[in-house]
Scaffold this active site. Sequence first.
Site, PDB file in Angstrom:
ATOM      1  N   HIS A  79       5.690  -6.008  14.064  1.00 46.30           N
ATOM      2  CA  HIS A  79       5.551  -5.668  12.640  1.00 46.30           C
ATOM      3  C   HIS A  79       6.738  -4.835  12.158  1.00 46.30           C
ATOM      4  CE1 HIS A  79       2.986  -4.138   9.072  1.00 46.30           C
ATOM      5  NE2 HIS A  79       4.231  -3.759   8.897  1.00 46.30           N
ATOM      6  N   HIS A 132       8.685   3.891   7.064  1.00 43.46           N
ATOM      7  CA  HIS A 132       8.281   2.661   7.760  1.00 43.46           C
ATOM      8  C   HIS A 132       9.118   1.510   7.232  1.00 43.46           C
ATOM      9  CE1 HIS A 132       6.021  -0.766   9.125  1.00 43.46           C
ATOM     10  NE2 HIS A 132       5.639  -1.089   7.907  1.00 43.46           N
ATOM     11  N   GLU A 167      -0.035   1.754   3.249  1.00 47.39           N
ATOM     12  CA  GLU A 167       0.098   2.463   4.531  1.00 47.39           C
ATOM     13  C   GLU A 167      -0.059   3.980   4.348  1.00 47.39           C
ATOM     14  OE1 GLU A 167      -0.197   0.590   6.825  1.00 47.39           O
ATOM     15  OE2 GLU A 167       0.953  -1.239   6.583  1.00 47.39           O
ATOM     16  N   GLU A 196      24.852   6.964  22.655  1.00 49.95           N
ATOM     17  CA  GLU A 196      24.269   8.015  21.816  1.00 49.95           C
ATOM     18  C   GLU A 196      22.744   7.995  21.740  1.00 49.95           C
ATOM     19  OE1 GLU A 196      26.404   9.910  18.937  1.00 49.95           O
ATOM     20  OE2 GLU A 196      27.406   9.993  20.870  1.00 49.95           O
ATOM     21  N   HIS A 243      10.909  -2.771   8.453  1.00 49.61           N
ATOM     22  CA  HIS A 243      10.846  -3.958   9.305  1.00 49.61           C
ATOM     23  C   HIS A 243      12.266  -4.357   9.749  1.00 49.61           C
ATOM     24  CE1 HIS A 243       7.183  -5.097   6.501  1.00 49.61           C
ATOM     25  NE2 HIS A 243       6.892  -4.090   7.301  1.00 49.61           N
TER      26      HIS A 243
HETATM   27  P1  13P Z   1       3.060  -1.730   0.861  1.00 53.54           P
HETATM   28  O1  13P Z   1       3.682  -2.667  -0.143  1.00 53.54           O
HETATM   29  O2  13P Z   1       1.604  -1.495   0.589  1.00 53.54           O
HETATM   30  O3  13P Z   1       3.854  -0.443   0.964  1.00 53.54           O
HETATM   31  O4  13P Z   1       3.091  -2.426   2.281  1.00 53.54           O
HETATM   32  C1  13P Z   1       4.285  -2.857   2.855  1.00 53.54           C
HETATM   33  C2  13P Z   1       4.255  -2.863   4.340  1.00 53.54           C
HETATM   34  O5  13P Z   1       5.283  -2.777   4.967  1.00 53.54           O
HETATM   35  C3  13P Z   1       2.951  -2.961   5.033  1.00 53.54           C
HETATM   36  O6  13P Z   1       3.070  -2.587   6.379  1.00 53.54           O
HETATM   37 ZN    ZN Z   2       5.120  -2.985   7.178  1.00 54.57          ZN
END
Ligand code: 13P
Ligand code: ZN
Length: 250
Positions: A210, A139, A116, A169, A141
């Site tokens: 995602h 980033h 990413e 908040e 999940h």
């Molecule tokens: P990477 O292992 O390349 O960082 O990817 C993980 C991920 O969350 C892809 O969106």
């Molecule tokens: Zn991801």
Amino acid sequence: MNDILTSKFVEEMKKTAANMYRLGWDERNGGNISYLLNDSEVDGYLDLNEVIREIPIGFETKELAGKLFIVTGTGKYFKNVEEDPETNLGIVRIKEDGRTAQLLWGFKDGGRFTSEFPAHMMSHSARLKVDPKNRVIMHCHPTNMLAMNFVHELDEKKLTHTLWEMCTECIVVFPDGVGVLPWMLCGTNTIGEATANKMREFRLVVWSMHGIYGAGNSMDETFGLIETVEKAAQIYMLTAHLPRKNTIKD
Ligand code: 13P
Ligand code: ZN
């Protein structure tokens, strides 16, 4: 030269990755962090003239030329960052051509930065234009945010409003709301450009079904943004199927 493993920035990366893993935001290799470093911070920890190898980045970012980032590796597990930072993290400098990353430390097993990287670098560029103090792109999940993506409309205004309604908040922590991208193929320049475009307006960008992106001036601030959204999403998921008796009014 001081031991880089004792530096504040490696410590912060280790602690943050461990916390993100502990909270269930980063299963397997899920998630990635990039952290803009000042030359003065790395001074005494890193020889800036010693390039281990060069890695093509697959797009051009002249505006980030000369900048240093500590970044998580592709395919690397967040749960392992703490015990082996030198394999799971790397420090890169964007070369003058804007198309090459110079590895200065880490990725010890021959690895490379997150897939990413386009979304991270393009988001850094976008946020730096809005806020020259921005340093972190994160980033992950988060479970409840992801779950909410499957049952709530993915309209920016509606999603933001629902999140604001869940905790008092929220509107204080992210008054700019959340940007939303439709489901897109990850790891591409296209999703990178789309993310950066949203980052001009928002510090939080949902990648539908995602995960989420956060941006901030520090690791704490960025982590706190995602933590607050995830808490709101959790309350939503705990209550969405129950009769609503009370609400925080507009
Ligand atoms: P990477 O292992 O390349 O960082 O990817 C993980 C991920 O969350 C892809 O969106
Ligand atoms: Zn991801």
